[in-house]
Scaffold this active site. Structure first.
Site, PDB file in Angstrom:
ATOM      1  N   HIS A   1      49.179  31.234  67.650  1.00 48.61           N
ATOM      2  CA  HIS A   1      48.853  32.455  68.390  1.00 48.61           C
ATOM      3  C   HIS A   1      49.907  33.542  68.206  1.00 48.61           C
ATOM      4  O   HIS A   1      49.643  34.718  68.449  1.00 48.61           O
ATOM      5  CB  HIS A   1      48.646  32.149  69.883  1.00 48.61           C
ATOM      6  CG  HIS A   1      49.896  31.889  70.654  1.00 48.61           C
ATOM      7  ND1 HIS A   1      50.324  30.619  70.968  1.00 48.61           N
ATOM      8  CD2 HIS A   1      50.823  32.728  71.193  1.00 48.61           C
ATOM      9  CE1 HIS A   1      51.441  30.693  71.665  1.00 48.61           C
ATOM     10  NE2 HIS A   1      51.771  31.962  71.814  1.00 48.61           N
TER      11      HIS A   1
ATOM     12  N   ASP B   1      47.526  24.929  67.651  1.00 48.79           N
ATOM     13  CA  ASP B   1      48.418  26.076  67.822  1.00 48.79           C
ATOM     14  C   ASP B   1      49.669  25.956  66.952  1.00 48.79           C
ATOM     15  O   ASP B   1      50.771  26.273  67.391  1.00 48.79           O
ATOM     16  CB  ASP B   1      48.810  26.250  69.294  1.00 48.79           C
ATOM     17  CG  ASP B   1      49.333  27.659  69.589  1.00 48.79           C
ATOM     18  OD1 ASP B   1      49.023  28.581  68.815  1.00 48.79           O
ATOM     19  OD2 ASP B   1      50.065  27.822  70.580  1.00 48.79           O
TER      20      ASP B   1
ATOM     21  N   SER C   1      57.268  31.616  72.504  1.00 48.93           N
ATOM     22  CA  SER C   1      56.250  30.866  71.774  1.00 48.93           C
ATOM     23  C   SER C   1      56.737  30.514  70.385  1.00 48.93           C
ATOM     24  O   SER C   1      57.229  31.374  69.649  1.00 48.93           O
ATOM     25  CB  SER C   1      54.969  31.698  71.649  1.00 48.93           C
ATOM     26  OG  SER C   1      54.358  31.865  72.889  1.00 48.93           O
TER      27      SER C   1
END
Length: 497
Positions: A139, A169, A242
């Site tokens: 993402h 992911d 992230s």
């Protein structure tokens, strides 16, 4: 089930993580000494958690340069239609472009407006090979046309996206550089709940920020349908972290920070990391083929609880109940049926529904798995050859109306949809679509749900026929009507009421 942050702004699983500095010591721990044992070959001490709080400074000094900051730019399509223009909260209210398009639609009418808008984002990653291979979250680089990687020595590189896997992911980047520092890889299986972990990343763009906490759970399944067995920690993670690494107390990477649970969009004590062994498996597939493949079973599952275990005559409330089996799917071809309880896969016990998702997602297409199944109060075994996720099965012909009819009772039935099963809290049941003759005379109503016949749960019309065939002239139907349950005796010549 996926939690949509646009519909549930107060209860959001954010996939844009970050780590900010968290308080490490309570007043009661401040005076405890740290005891260390040398870790062979690294010069980094291995912390003894029972003796005190580990000193993460040496891990940060040694492996901090392996963590990179990632910035992306690109374009994405933004649209507002009749179904989203009035949607409260979530991304629509936070996105100025969405607000503009909403006002445009309200002023000029029409079915909605859309346009390409620029996208910019920040994230983290870490170097896994000296020649510039980098792991991050999928993402982080979504919608990116340009990806820039910045090292701790201030050098910047335009990265090539080798591939990404949205299901887990994971994304793999490559920069043109040599002799780069790399992380040391640990084993998530050895990680214990309560052990210290360290996260490094760029929360809100603050580069190379460090935060620490403990592992609060392992193998955590989230309602995103990914099947990833997340490592849950209380290390402070915020937007921008992230893709950053999660280190154990020996300085080994055991996970990739990926998600947080938050009511505000910021860290609230729950962060989730993808186990590094899973990430490396996906990395190898992406490097070899440009994409990752996952197994497909073609079923939806529900958690077992004590009440359901008693209804299914299970000795313990473990396993996963099959809510639905897609026609033509690998599960259907192997003989799995709605109402079956999966209690084991390849000799591994299934404690929860998430265990099934994890095992199937991590398996390869074409792989054969042995399922231990509980059906009609008895244990059995089925071998399933998995399909490939993302590939749809060949369409199956729609069943004829006759396939849904119990003619002797005048009942038109169909299996419950997954959402209907969840609504009534039952893993089995047949919805009454119409009544006539004996069933109408006995008081059956359209919209009733037949849960069992003569005490045997039914999830398909074929199951109902099998029970009726072996029964006498009169059968007892357990029916759910609204919030109540009642037994309805039914025979081919029921007297009028």
């Amino acid at each position: 089930m996926t939690i949509d942050s646009r519909k549930h702004p107060a209860r959001r699983l954010s996939a844009r993580l970050s780590l900010s500095l968290a308080a490490l010591l309570g007043a009661g721990l401040a005076g405890l000494p740290a005891v260390h044992a040398a870790e062979p070959g690294t010069g980094i001490p291995a912390a003894v958690a029972t003796a005190g709080v580990p000193d993460f400074s040496q891990i940060t000094r040694r492996y901090g340069p392996t963590v990179v900051n990632i910035s992306i730019s690109g374009m994405r399509q933004v649209s507002v239609g009749p179904d989203t223009a009035d949607m409260p909260g979530g991304d629509n209210e936070a996105d100025p472009m969405q607000q503009f398009l909403r006002r445009f639609q309200q002023q000029f009418g029409g079915a909605g407006a859309s346009m390409q808008v620029p996208v910019r984002g920040l994230g983290s990653g870490f170097i896994v090979s000296e020649d510039g291979l980098i792991l991050t979250n999928a993402h982080v680089i979504a919608n990116a046309s340009d990806v820039v990687v910045k090292l701790t020595d201030r050098r910047e590189f335009h990265a090539r996206v080798i591939g990404s896997d949205t299901k887990t992911d994971i994304a793999v980047l490559k920069i043109d550089a040599q002799r780069l520092p790399t992380v040391s890889i640990g084993d998530p299986a050895e990680l214990q709940v309560g052990q210290w972990v360290l996260a490094i990343g760029a929360p809100y763009g603050f580069e190379n920020s460090v935060s620490a906490g403990v592992v609060s759970a392992k193998g955590r399944s989230l309602p995103d349908g990914s099947g990833v067995p997340f490592i849950q920690t209380d290390a402070a993670v915020n937007p921008g972290n992230s893709g950053g690494p999660l280190f154990n107390a020996r300085g080994e990477v055991v996970g990739i920070n990926s998600q947080i649970y938050s009511r505000t969009g910021g860290f609230q004590g729950l962060s989730f990391a993808i186990p590094i062994d899973l990430a490396l498996k996906i990395q190898r597939q992406i490097v070899a083929t440009g994409h990752a493949s996952h197994g497909l079973l073609g079923v939806s599952v529900q958690e077992m609880n004590q009440a359901l275990a008693e209804a299914f005559r299970l000795p313990t409330p473990t396993g996963a109940i099959l809510l639905d089996v897609q026609p033509g799917s690998p599960g259907a071809k192997a003989g799995l049926l709605p109402g079956d309880v999966i209690v084991g896969v390849d000799g591994k016990p299934i404690a929860s529904a998430g265990d099934v998702q994890t095992l199937v997602t991590m398996a390869q297409p074409g792989q054969r798995l042995l399922f231990d199944v509980w059906r009609d109060g008895q244990a059995g075994h089925l071998t399933v050859t998995l399909g490939e996720a993302g590939k749809t099965a060949s369409p199956q012909p729609a069943p004829s109306p006759e396939a849904h009819t119990l003619r002797q009772f005048g009942l038109q039935l169909r299996p419950l949809q997954p959402v209907e099963r969840l609504a009534i809290g039952s893993a089995v049941g047949l919805l009454v679509e119409s009544t006539s003759g004996p069933s109408q005379a006995a008081g059956m109503q359209t919209g009733d749900v037949v849960l069992s016949i003569n005490g045997k749960p039914v999830a398909t019309v074929d199951q109902a026929r099998a029970v009726v065939k072996n029964a006498g002239n009169t059968v007892a139907l357990l029916v759910q009507r609204g919030g109540e349950r009642l037994f309805v005796p039914l025979s081919p010549k029921a007297p009028p009421r």
